[in-house]
Design an enzyme around this catalytic site. Structure first.
Site, mmCIF file in Angstrom:
data_model
loop_
_atom_site.group_PDB
_atom_site.id
_atom_site.type_symbol
_atom_site.label_atom_id
_atom_site.label_comp_id
_atom_site.label_asym_id
_atom_site.label_seq_id
_atom_site.Cartn_x
_atom_site.Cartn_y
_atom_site.Cartn_z
ATOM 1 N N CYS A 135 0.816 -1.206 0.000
ATOM 2 C CA CYS A 135 0.000 0.000 0.000
ATOM 3 C C CYS A 135 0.851 1.258 0.000
ATOM 4 C CB CYS A 135 -1.010 0.002 1.155
ATOM 5 S SG CYS A 135 -0.316 -0.072 2.796
ATOM 6 N N CYS A 136 0.219 2.365 -0.396
ATOM 7 C CA CYS A 136 0.863 3.674 -0.439
ATOM 8 C C CYS A 136 1.982 3.664 -1.481
ATOM 9 C CB CYS A 136 1.339 4.052 0.955
ATOM 10 S SG CYS A 136 1.754 5.783 1.156
ATOM 11 N N ILE A 137 3.219 3.929 -1.078
ATOM 12 C CA ILE A 137 4.355 3.968 -2.010
ATOM 13 C C ILE A 137 4.967 2.588 -2.223
ATOM 14 C CG2 ILE A 137 6.094 4.499 -0.229
ATOM 15 C CD1 ILE A 137 6.004 5.984 -3.819
ATOM 16 N N PRO A 139 4.002 -0.187 -3.563
ATOM 17 C CA PRO A 139 3.881 -0.848 -4.876
ATOM 18 C C PRO A 139 5.032 -0.557 -5.844
ATOM 19 C CG PRO A 139 1.735 -0.051 -4.194
ATOM 20 C CD PRO A 139 2.726 0.481 -3.190
ATOM 21 N N THR A 197 -3.149 -0.926 -2.835
ATOM 22 C CA THR A 197 -4.099 0.147 -2.535
ATOM 23 C C THR A 197 -3.298 1.409 -2.232
ATOM 24 O OG1 THR A 197 -6.060 0.763 -1.244
ATOM 25 C CG2 THR A 197 -4.292 -0.300 -0.038
#
Length: 224
Positions: A135-137, A139, A197
């Protein structure tokens, strides 16, 4: 049987480690789903330490594993000891620690390298057909290691709600497919067993971030 999930941390605090609310959301949703969780972090120095009141680096030095122990209530293991065969899935919450301590994305953007042992682990989970939730950065780690994967970091058009939308463009330049999703949604790349996400890539109320992380956790466990 309870799913066994490795949660990989990168320190403690949004500007130089794991985003605490995202880590907490991951742990709450995993707990509610009855998963068996073990937390890991690299035993290495942080890239730097940031004063979170001022948002500025200090001269202090801190260790990623020791800082991650703050989130793990002391129960965290050196990432070097993570045995992929002992787990059904891995989840990596966001925070600048991903871009500073798990990779050098903060400095090199799409030309970054991932912490070598973490790169091996992500490849091993992928090869074993075990799902990865990010999630967030975080990925961007998948974008670097799993060429052609599908993921989301939210939306690709920058505005007040989506201040980090340029990350989607970088992901596309790396040869991955970016899928626009809202904060309460997750994207499932079925082929690569990758669930993502946006979390705090979106300027959203914290309960919506919590709910989006919940969708990511649920979909990751479904694939496990």
């Amino acid at each position: 049987m309870a799913k066994r999930v490795a949660v990989i941390l990168s320190g403690c605090g949004v500007y130089d480690g794991t985003e605490i609310h995202e880590a907490s959301a991951v742990l709450v949703h995993l707990s509610r789903a009855g998963a068996k969780v073990q937390m890991f972090a690299p035993n290495a120095d942080q890239m730097h330490v940031v004063n979170h009141c001022e948002g500025k680096p200090t001269e202090e030095k801190r260790n990623v594993l020791q800082e991650s122990a703050r989130i793990a209530r002391g129960d965290v293991t050196d990432l070097a000891k993570l045995d992929v065969s002992a787990f059904d899935a891995a989840i990596i919450p966001g925070g600048f620690g991903v871009a500073k301590n798990l990779s050098d994305w903060a400095v090199k953007n799409k030309d970054c390298t991932v912490q070598p042992h973490l790169e091996k682990l992500i490849k091993a989970f992928h090869k074993a057909g075990k799902p990865l939730g990010m999630c967030c950065i975080s990925p961007i780690l998948a974008a670097k290691i799993l060429p052609g994967c599908e993921l989301t970091v939210g939306q690709d058009k920058e505005c007040e709600k989506w201040p980090y939308a340029q990350t989607a463009g970088a992901v596309k330049e790396m040869g991955c497919k970016h899928v626009n999703k809202d904060v309460e949604e997750a994207h499932v790349d079925v082929k690569n067993k990758l669930v993502t996400t946006c979390a705090f890539m979106c300027n959203a109320p914290i309960h919506k971030v919590f709910d989006g992380v919940g969708v990511m956790v649920k979909e990751t466990l479904k694939l496990a």
